[in-house]
Design a protein around this motif. Structure first.
Motif, PDB file in Angstrom:
ATOM      1  N   PRO A  56      30.877 -16.654   2.498  1.00 54.16           N
ATOM      2  CA  PRO A  56      31.996 -15.805   2.066  1.00 54.16           C
ATOM      3  C   PRO A  56      32.202 -14.628   3.016  1.00 54.16           C
ATOM      4  O   PRO A  56      31.251 -14.142   3.628  1.00 54.16           O
ATOM      5  CB  PRO A  56      31.587 -15.331   0.679  1.00 54.16           C
ATOM      6  CG  PRO A  56      30.124 -15.500   0.622  1.00 54.16           C
ATOM      7  CD  PRO A  56      29.774 -16.607   1.557  1.00 54.16           C
ATOM      8  N   LEU A  57      33.436 -14.185   3.102  1.00 53.91           N
ATOM      9  CA  LEU A  57      33.758 -13.063   3.973  1.00 53.91           C
ATOM     10  C   LEU A  57      33.276 -11.748   3.391  1.00 53.91           C
ATOM     11  O   LEU A  57      32.824 -10.875   4.108  1.00 53.91           O
ATOM     12  CB  LEU A  57      35.271 -13.007   4.197  1.00 53.91           C
ATOM     13  CG  LEU A  57      35.770 -12.014   5.216  1.00 53.91           C
ATOM     14  CD1 LEU A  57      35.246 -12.369   6.597  1.00 53.91           C
ATOM     15  CD2 LEU A  57      37.278 -11.988   5.235  1.00 53.91           C
ATOM     16  N   MET A  58      33.362 -11.616   2.064  1.00 50.57           N
ATOM     17  CA  MET A  58      32.953 -10.371   1.413  1.00 50.57           C
ATOM     18  C   MET A  58      32.062 -10.671   0.213  1.00 50.57           C
ATOM     19  O   MET A  58      32.360 -11.554  -0.581  1.00 50.57           O
ATOM     20  CB  MET A  58      34.182  -9.590   0.933  1.00 50.57           C
ATOM     21  CG  MET A  58      35.030  -9.067   2.034  1.00 50.57           C
ATOM     22  SD  MET A  58      36.558  -8.216   1.560  1.00 50.57           S
ATOM     23  CE  MET A  58      36.456  -7.887  -0.124  1.00 50.57           C
ATOM     24  N   ILE A  59      30.982  -9.904   0.108  1.00 45.67           N
ATOM     25  CA  ILE A  59      30.104  -9.971  -1.051  1.00 45.67           C
ATOM     26  C   ILE A  59      29.920  -8.543  -1.543  1.00 45.67           C
ATOM     27  O   ILE A  59      29.621  -7.648  -0.765  1.00 45.67           O
ATOM     28  CB  ILE A  59      28.734 -10.571  -0.687  1.00 45.67           C
ATOM     29  CG1 ILE A  59      28.896 -12.000  -0.187  1.00 45.67           C
ATOM     30  CG2 ILE A  59      27.798 -10.540  -1.884  1.00 45.67           C
ATOM     31  CD1 ILE A  59      27.623 -12.622   0.317  1.00 45.67           C
ATOM     32  N   ASN A  60      30.112  -8.345  -2.832  1.00 46.03           N
ATOM     33  CA  ASN A  60      29.921  -7.029  -3.422  1.00 46.03           C
ATOM     34  C   ASN A  60      28.439  -6.887  -3.779  1.00 46.03           C
ATOM     35  O   ASN A  60      27.954  -7.604  -4.648  1.00 46.03           O
ATOM     36  CB  ASN A  60      30.798  -6.889  -4.669  1.00 46.03           C
ATOM     37  CG  ASN A  60      30.727  -5.525  -5.292  1.00 46.03           C
ATOM     38  OD1 ASN A  60      29.866  -4.713  -4.960  1.00 46.03           O
ATOM     39  ND2 ASN A  60      31.652  -5.258  -6.197  1.00 46.03           N
ATOM     40  N   PRO A  61      27.704  -5.977  -3.133  1.00 46.58           N
ATOM     41  CA  PRO A  61      26.269  -5.869  -3.415  1.00 46.58           C
ATOM     42  C   PRO A  61      25.960  -5.364  -4.823  1.00 46.58           C
ATOM     43  O   PRO A  61      24.861  -5.556  -5.323  1.00 46.58           O
ATOM     44  CB  PRO A  61      25.764  -4.882  -2.362  1.00 46.58           C
ATOM     45  CG  PRO A  61      26.957  -4.136  -1.922  1.00 46.58           C
ATOM     46  CD  PRO A  61      28.137  -5.032  -2.119  1.00 46.58           C
ATOM     47  N   ARG A  66      30.688 -12.406  -8.035  1.00 48.99           N
ATOM     48  CA  ARG A  66      31.903 -12.817  -7.321  1.00 48.99           C
ATOM     49  C   ARG A  66      31.655 -12.863  -5.826  1.00 48.99           C
ATOM     50  O   ARG A  66      30.917 -12.056  -5.287  1.00 48.99           O
ATOM     51  CB  ARG A  66      33.037 -11.829  -7.550  1.00 48.99           C
ATOM     52  CG  ARG A  66      33.517 -11.720  -8.931  1.00 48.99           C
ATOM     53  CD  ARG A  66      34.675 -10.786  -8.986  1.00 48.99           C
ATOM     54  NE  ARG A  66      34.524  -9.945 -10.158  1.00 48.99           N
ATOM     55  CZ  ARG A  66      35.305  -8.959 -10.450  1.00 48.99           C
ATOM     56  NH1 ARG A  66      36.275  -8.636  -9.639  1.00 48.99           N
ATOM     57  NH2 ARG A  66      35.115  -8.254 -11.529  1.00 48.99           N
ATOM     58  N   GLU A  67      32.320 -13.800  -5.184  1.00 45.72           N
ATOM     59  CA  GLU A  67      32.343 -13.869  -3.720  1.00 45.72           C
ATOM     60  C   GLU A  67      33.784 -14.061  -3.289  1.00 45.72           C
ATOM     61  O   GLU A  67      34.553 -14.755  -3.945  1.00 45.72           O
ATOM     62  CB  GLU A  67      31.475 -15.024  -3.212  1.00 45.72           C
ATOM     63  CG  GLU A  67      30.011 -14.818  -3.474  1.00 45.72           C
ATOM     64  CD  GLU A  67      29.150 -15.966  -3.000  1.00 45.72           C
ATOM     65  OE1 GLU A  67      27.960 -15.726  -2.809  1.00 45.72           O
ATOM     66  OE2 GLU A  67      29.662 -17.097  -2.834  1.00 45.72           O
TER      67      GLU A  67
END
Length: 108
Positions: A56-61, A66-67
């Protein structure tokens, strides 16, 4: 001297907006298709989802449920087209996804 300065400044300014400058196509992110998304099934592990869709381009730490898979394309300095896919997980297993796909993926 003032005329020469004015001429040089005019030439420099017109060089910045010369209409014949070539602008390349810019594409960034994950290109996803309907076939890849429909191959996902509920209960898949993250590793299985990543093997199908890629990283995935963005991962919320803070919120790992969600990805984000985002793809943008800009043809020769024109409008930016964007495609978004959000993959949801429950208990670290694939649950569902939301997708805003482009009608046509203009890559390459």
């Amino acid at each position: 001297m003032q005329k020469l300065t004015a001429l040089v400044l005019t030439l420099l300014m017109t060089g910045c907006v010369f209409p014949g400058v070539y602008k390349i196509n810019v594409q960034q992110g994950n290109i996803l298709t309907d076939e890849e998304l429909t191959s996902l099934s509920e209960g898949m592990s993250r590793r299985q989802v990543h093997s199908v869709l890629g990283t995935p381009l963005m991962i919320n730490p803070v919120d790992l449920s969600r990805e984000y898979y985002i793809y943008t394309f800009q043809r020769g300095g024109g409008e930016i087209e964007e495609q978004r896919v959000i993959v949801y997980y429950e208990n670290d297993r694939f649950s569902h996804y939301e997708a805003q796909l482009l009608e046509e993926t203009p890559a390459y």
